[in-house]
Design a protein around this motif. Structure first.
Motif, PDB file in Angstrom:
ATOM      1  N   SER A   1      15.567  49.172  60.555  1.00  0.00           N
ATOM      2  CA  SER A   1      14.428  50.066  60.730  1.00  0.00           C
ATOM      3  C   SER A   1      13.979  50.611  59.381  1.00  0.00           C
ATOM      4  CB  SER A   1      14.790  51.217  61.658  1.00  0.00           C
ATOM      5  OG  SER A   1      15.682  52.109  61.016  1.00  0.00           O
ATOM      6  N   PRO A   2      12.670  50.854  59.214  1.00  0.00           N
ATOM      7  CA  PRO A   2      12.192  51.424  57.946  1.00  0.00           C
ATOM      8  C   PRO A   2      12.871  52.740  57.582  1.00  0.00           C
ATOM      9  CG  PRO A   2      10.352  50.583  59.234  1.00  0.00           C
ATOM     10  CD  PRO A   2      11.561  50.493  60.109  1.00  0.00           C
ATOM     11  N   VAL A   3      13.235  53.537  58.593  1.00  0.00           N
ATOM     12  CA  VAL A   3      13.935  54.799  58.314  1.00  0.00           C
ATOM     13  C   VAL A   3      15.293  54.523  57.686  1.00  0.00           C
ATOM     14  CG1 VAL A   3      14.949  56.862  59.343  1.00  0.00           C
ATOM     15  CG2 VAL A   3      12.714  56.035  60.136  1.00  0.00           C
ATOM     16  N   ASP A   4      16.015  53.557  58.240  1.00  0.00           N
ATOM     17  CA  ASP A   4      17.318  53.215  57.675  1.00  0.00           C
ATOM     18  C   ASP A   4      17.176  52.609  56.273  1.00  0.00           C
ATOM     19  OD1 ASP A   4      18.707  54.183  59.811  1.00  0.00           O
ATOM     20  OD2 ASP A   4      19.006  52.243  60.787  1.00  0.00           O
ATOM     21  N   VAL A   5      16.107  51.862  56.065  1.00  0.00           N
ATOM     22  CA  VAL A   5      15.866  51.317  54.727  1.00  0.00           C
ATOM     23  C   VAL A   5      15.704  52.445  53.721  1.00  0.00           C
ATOM     24  CG1 VAL A   5      14.224  50.048  53.291  1.00  0.00           C
ATOM     25  CG2 VAL A   5      14.873  49.143  55.516  1.00  0.00           C
TER      26      VAL A   5
END
Length: 324
Positions: free
Chosen positions: A26-30
């Motif tokens: 996910s972009p948040v985890d990235v």
């Protein structure tokens, strides 16, 4: 404003490239992984170890090729020019082919150095063969095409008679690939490419003048032959470093300068940095497409840029049909 928008687009493209893959993140985890915040071990390994070097290398190679293409179009006064037109990429590919196929005893870590040397030697040879009381854009193009064809023939000869396994590896490299992206390759690119890029940017006024023609540039006091020679050496540094890092990648050096020129005009002080960002965006997006369009098969990014660039090349020919 244009630069800010392009930088935002580049960051967005890099974020998408870090998130997309066989194992999506996910972009948040990235963003959390990039910030050093707590995230799962799997996500951290995928983002920081597997994808970040590849995305960073794609952006850097794209920027290097775009700046080299911008300078080549200025010094040759040809809208269809790129470093490959001067045979620089072919010289690097021939040197790499010799190492991969014929000199198996050399370690693979030597390959970037050899391909870089091949690009630089080719550029110097073109300068020498084109010299006749000075050089001209037309002679440089003609000699570059001839030297490139000769280097391509040499590479084909080696491929025809070399061991199959080594030839296959060499062909994969010559298609342009970022699959073996490592931080050491990015360090090599920055070490050899950044001086060339800075030199070209600092010489923006000289590029503005030489793009107007030898007579005009000479009339205002420019040492045309010296400037042309130094620009070609700087282009060889950039293109050679890029080819050493990723193999030959076509059309980025052709397309990115035209996109940047449409946004900023022909002043090279503004054009060069904008072209660098455009080239970075183009190659990051092309590499993402190469990874995902036929997943799980990864297409060499050089093939992806060729598929994108061929229609663009046709558009340039059509739009400038009354000038060429």
């Amino acid at each position: 404003m244009t630069g800010a928008v392009l930088c935002a687009l580049l960051l967005l493209a890099m974020l998408l490239a870090l998130a997309a893959g066989d194992q999506p993140v996910s972009p948040v985890d990235v963003l959390r992984a990039l910030a050093g915040a707590e995230v799962s071990q799997v996500s951290e390994t995928i983002v920081m170890t597997l994808r970040l070097p590849r995305v960073a290398l794609a952006a850097s190679v794209g920027a290097a090729l775009a700046v080299a293409g911008t300078a080549t179009q200025a010094v040759l006064r040809n809208p269809l020019a790129e470093p490959g037109l001067l045979g620089i990429n072919a010289g690097a590919a021939l040197a790499a082919m010799i190492v991969i196929v014929e000199v198996a005893s050399l370690p693979e870590s030597v390959l970037p150095a050899v391909s870089f040397a091949g690009a630089l030697i080719t550029a110097l040879a073109i300068q020498m063969f084109a010299w006749r009381a000075g050089t001209s854009s037309l002679r440089l193009i003609l000699v570059g095409v001839g030297v490139g064809a000769l280097a391509g023939a040499g590479a084909s000869f080696i491929a025809a008679f070399g061991p199959a396994a080594e030839v296959q590896r060499a062909i994969t490299w010559s298609a342009g690939s970022l699959q073996d992206a490592r931080w050491v390759k990015l360090e090599w690119l920055v070490l050899w490419g950044l001086p060339g890029a800075l030199a070209l940017w600092l010489a923006a006024r000289e590029l503005d003048l030489i793009a107007l023609g030898d007579r005009v540039a000479g009339g205002v006091g420019q040492r045309v032959q010296l400037v042309r020679g130094l620009v070609i050496v700087a282009v060889a540094l950039l293109a050679g470093a890029a080819v050493a890092a990723s193999g030959p990648i076509a059309f980025v050096g052709l397309a990115a300068p035209h996109v940047a020129r449409a946004l900023t005009g022909r002043n090279h002080a503004r054009l060069i940095p904008v072209a660098a960002v455009c080239g970075a965006i183009l190659l990051v997006v092309a590499d993402l497409a190469a990874r995902r369009l036929l997943a799980p098969v990864q297409v060499p990014v050089g093939l992806a840029t060729a598929l994108i660039g061929a229609p663009f090349f046709g558009y340039l020919l059509w739009s400038r049909r009354n000038e060429l």
